[in-house]
Write a protein that holds these residues in place. Structure first.
Motif, PDB file in Angstrom:
ATOM      1  N   GLN A   1      39.994  46.577  32.559  1.00  0.00           N
ATOM      2  CA  GLN A   1      40.814  46.054  33.752  1.00  0.00           C
ATOM      3  C   GLN A   1      40.761  44.586  33.801  1.00  0.00           C
ATOM      4  OE1 GLN A   1      38.623  48.400  36.713  1.00  0.00           O
ATOM      5  NE2 GLN A   1      39.557  50.171  36.220  1.00  0.00           N
ATOM      6  N   TRP A   2      39.356  44.017  33.426  1.00  0.00           N
ATOM      7  CA  TRP A   2      39.288  42.701  33.437  1.00  0.00           C
ATOM      8  C   TRP A   2      40.162  41.769  32.227  1.00  0.00           C
ATOM      9  CZ3 TRP A   2      37.345  39.396  29.394  1.00  0.00           C
ATOM     10  CH2 TRP A   2      36.994  38.077  29.891  1.00  0.00           C
TER      11      TRP A   2
ATOM     12  N   ARG B   1      43.913  41.989  33.865  1.00  0.00           N
ATOM     13  CA  ARG B   1      44.136  41.025  34.682  1.00  0.00           C
ATOM     14  C   ARG B   1      44.061  39.499  34.494  1.00  0.00           C
ATOM     15  NH1 ARG B   1      40.813  44.730  37.945  1.00  0.00           N
ATOM     16  NH2 ARG B   1      39.303  43.301  37.822  1.00  0.00           N
TER      17      ARG B   1
ATOM     18  N   ARG C   1      51.298  40.354  33.617  1.00  0.00           N
ATOM     19  CA  ARG C   1      50.567  41.451  34.347  1.00  0.00           C
ATOM     20  C   ARG C   1      51.512  42.838  34.751  1.00  0.00           C
ATOM     21  NH1 ARG C   1      47.033  37.417  36.390  1.00  0.00           N
ATOM     22  NH2 ARG C   1      48.723  37.018  38.054  1.00  0.00           N
TER      23      ARG C   1
ATOM     24  N   THR D   1      50.971  46.379  33.492  1.00  0.00           N
ATOM     25  CA  THR D   1      50.925  47.598  34.358  1.00  0.00           C
ATOM     26  C   THR D   1      52.050  48.716  33.993  1.00  0.00           C
ATOM     27  OG1 THR D   1      50.195  46.196  36.151  1.00  0.00           O
ATOM     28  CG2 THR D   1      51.337  48.181  36.882  1.00  0.00           C
TER      29      THR D   1
END
Length: 363
Positions: A219-220, A223, A258, A262
């Motif tokens: 997740q880090w 992003r 991003r 996603t």
């Protein structure tokens, strides 16, 4: 379920794969991937035979840069004391940037401690200082997950002290994300069939990193911003103009990347990785104009990047047989392209230097 994460690729899956049980990148120099089919590659190319740039057809289905075996068991003794980072009496603190780390946690700790950014226990001690990592935290070196954990912890500690520690997206973050998410799923590489798993292994992927990779690391990484402008410095990872393909503003580029991640489409992420792997756009004739195209679009007076090791930008490459223990002679950042570009990759994977530099750098 993610396919093939942490598993060895099936050699029969695609012609671009090979047996990775003994990773060749530790010992040999392998060629750049460009237009030569994999089955026509007969042996490692000498450094002077590497192409000076990348065509639009470039696709990283072979190892991108050679890795000099510097010995992954190297330990760096961190001095018990260090001079604190210089502080500003008013306004934001001093600005520092860090080049490619590639899993060399000990070298990173030593370099940050030398600049007074962390103490002997590895904790933030620089108050309001600002620290930017330019990407490529994992692969090739022994402890990429340890590097990510350190950067994440320093981010919280710096914010609590009134400063900050932030990071950009590098091509190896995209590579690790792709290897974890898509594994052996075939992608359209532009030069035949490829997989993220094969490219990750071929470009220094470490099984120990994959085994320790957790959801919060993923997740880090997903992003992370790709571009930022700070105090007139346009910060990016790669020395390429490919950022222009993703938007005409910093916000647009970061949002587009991003959103691409996603959507979780393997071919889209591969294309993003392929473009971020291009390099040398700012070198040689026309390099300064390439830098200006980014500065004119996104702002800033100079660009600061990692990605391409300074020994390659200078045409100076260290020994590839391990006999040259000193490695490439890199003392600091390389300023080029009419003074408009600052290169920060000191070639730590080639027994070079992991660079941490306070900006602005005098020219």
């Amino acid at each position: 379920m993610t396919q093939g994460a942490g598993q060895g690729p099936e050699v029969e899956r695609t012609a671009t794969l090979r047996d990775f049980r003994v990773p060749a990148y530790v010992h040999d120099a392998g060629p750049y991937a460009q237009s030569t089919p994999q089955d026509q590659v007969t042996g490692p190319a000498a450094p002077e035979a590497y192409p000076r740039g990348y065509s639009d057809a470039y696709t990283p289905t072979e190892r991108d840069l050679p890795v000099v075996n510097r010995g992954d068991t190297l330990q760096v003794n961190v001095a018990p004391t260090s001079a604190p980072a210089p502080q500003s009496s008013e306004g934001p603190g001093p600005l520092f940037v860090v080049g490619d780390v590639h899993g060399y946690l000990d070298q990173l700790v030593a370099a940050l401690q030398e600049k007074g950014l962390i103490d002997a226990q590895g904790s933030w001690c620089a108050g309001t200082a600002r620290l930017w990592f330019l990407g490529d935290f994992t692969d090739r070196g022994p402890d990429g997950i340890g590097v990510i954990d350190l950067v994440m912890r320093l981010s919280a500690e710096a914010a609590a002290a009134g400063g900050y520690c932030k990071a950009l997206m590098g091509n190896h973050e995209l590579l690790l994300l792709g290897a974890k998410r898509f594994g052996d799923t075939p992608v359209n590489s532009g030069a035949g069939t490829a997989t993220f798993q094969a490219a990750w292994l071929l470009n220094g992927g470490q099984k120990t990193d994959m085994d320790r990779l957790q959801d919060h690391h993923l997740q880090w990484m997903a992003r992370l911003d790709a571009v930022e402008e700070v105090d007139g410095h346009l910060l990016v990872h790669s020395d390429t103009t490919a950022y222009l393909d993703y938007g005409d503003s910093i916000e647009a580029v970061n949002d587009t990347i991003r959103e691409t991640l996603t959507r979780n489409d393997a071919d889209e992420v591969w294309d993003l990785f392929r473009k971020f792997t291009k390099r040398f756009s700012f070198r040689d004739e026309g390099g300064a104009d390439a830098v200006r195209s980014l500065l004119d679009t996104y702002g800033g007076r100079r660009i600061v990047h990692g990605h391409s090791p300074i020994p390659y930008l200078l045409g100076e490459v260290g020994s590839e047989d391990g006999e040259d223990s000193t490695g490439p002679m890199v003392e600091g950042p390389h300023i080029y392209a009419d003074g408009l570009a600052i290169a920060m990759d000191g070639g730590v994977t080639m027994a070079g230097k992991l660079l941490v530099q306070q900006l602005p750098l005098d020219i």
